[in-house]
Motif scaffolding. Structure first.
Motif, PDB file in Angstrom:
ATOM      1  N   THR A 249      -4.446   0.822  -7.404  1.00  0.00           N
ATOM      2  CA  THR A 249      -5.407   1.518  -6.556  1.00  0.00           C
ATOM      3  C   THR A 249      -4.977   2.971  -6.466  1.00  0.00           C
ATOM      4  OG1 THR A 249      -6.559   1.462  -4.428  1.00  0.00           O
ATOM      5  CG2 THR A 249      -4.199   1.012  -4.391  1.00  0.00           C
TER       6      THR A 249
ATOM      7  N   GLN B 234      -2.336  -5.490  -9.626  1.00  0.00           N
ATOM      8  CA  GLN B 234      -3.441  -4.598  -9.267  1.00  0.00           C
ATOM      9  C   GLN B 234      -2.959  -3.157  -9.144  1.00  0.00           C
ATOM     10  OE1 GLN B 234      -4.633  -6.641  -5.597  1.00  0.00           O
ATOM     11  NE2 GLN B 234      -6.529  -7.229  -6.641  1.00  0.00           N
TER      12      GLN B 234
ATOM     13  N   ILE C 209      -2.756  -3.928  -1.957  1.00  0.00           N
ATOM     14  CA  ILE C 209      -3.065  -4.625  -3.212  1.00  0.00           C
ATOM     15  C   ILE C 209      -1.999  -5.665  -3.506  1.00  0.00           C
ATOM     16  CG2 ILE C 209      -4.400  -2.746  -4.225  1.00  0.00           C
ATOM     17  CD1 ILE C 209      -1.847  -1.964  -5.814  1.00  0.00           C
TER      18      ILE C 209
ATOM     19  N   ASN D  49       0.859  -1.173   0.000  1.00  0.00           N
ATOM     20  CA  ASN D  49       0.000   0.000   0.000  1.00  0.00           C
ATOM     21  C   ASN D  49       0.895   1.223   0.000  1.00  0.00           C
ATOM     22  OD1 ASN D  49       0.888  -0.053   2.663  1.00  0.00           O
ATOM     23  ND2 ASN D  49      -1.126   0.104   3.569  1.00  0.00           N
TER      24      ASN D  49
ATOM     25  N   THR E 246      -3.597   4.154   0.687  1.00  0.00           N
ATOM     26  CA  THR E 246      -4.360   3.311  -0.230  1.00  0.00           C
ATOM     27  C   THR E 246      -4.633   1.979   0.461  1.00  0.00           C
ATOM     28  OG1 THR E 246      -2.433   2.187  -1.186  1.00  0.00           O
ATOM     29  CG2 THR E 246      -3.127   4.278  -2.226  1.00  0.00           C
TER      30      THR E 246
END
Length: 151
Positions: free
Chosen positions: A116, A114, A110, A70, A107
């Motif tokens: 985000t 991926q 992930i 993240n 965030t």
């Protein structure tokens, strides 16, 4: 009637244009790898940005449970404590203490392949402040980090 409204329309158009000129939204993309690295070590955010969008792309292949990442932003003085506290949390909590005021933005965690993003107002930042971005996945926070410079 249109003749009377024309000056008002012009004033409104000028006001909208000047407001847009002062309100700038900025965006940064950061990549994370399976080797516990970010591709950027310093993020420079111009002082005229009123909002920042950070997109995190996990360019690795491992799932979030094994090598999740993240993007977390704190003042540098809080980086270590938030990182340690995150290590006691769960994946469902994004490895962060809930509602922790020291976290400016973050965030979700992930996995490989991926992406985000998080969008936050730069009003939470001050010019010349010391900010650290990092991954709060357990064990990552101390080496997977960088500096955000605002202004």
């Amino acid at each position: 009637m249109l003749r009377r409204l024309f000056p008002l329309i012009v004033l409104c158009a000028l006001w909208c244009a000047s407001s847009a000129a002062f309100a700038r939204n900025c965006a940064i993309t950061v990549e994370a790898t399976d080797m516990m690295t970010f591709n950027l070590k310093t993020l420079r955010v111009p002082g005229d940005c009123t909002q920042l969008r950070v997109t995190l792309k996990h360019v690795g292949r491992m799932p979030a449970q094994a090598m999740g990442h993240n993007w977390v932003l704190t003042e540098t003085r809080h980086h270590r404590d938030v990182g340690l506290a995150g290590g006691r949390m769960k994946l469902a909590d994004d490895y962060l203490p809930r509602n922790d005021a020291r976290v400016i933005a973050h965030t979700p965690v992930i996995g490989g392949g991926q992406s985000t993003e998080v969008v936050f107002p730069t009003s939470r930042l001050r010019r010349g402040g010391a900010y650290t971005f990092f991954c709060s996945f357990p064990g990552h926070w101390n080496m997977m980090k960088g500096t955000l410079v605002f202004g």
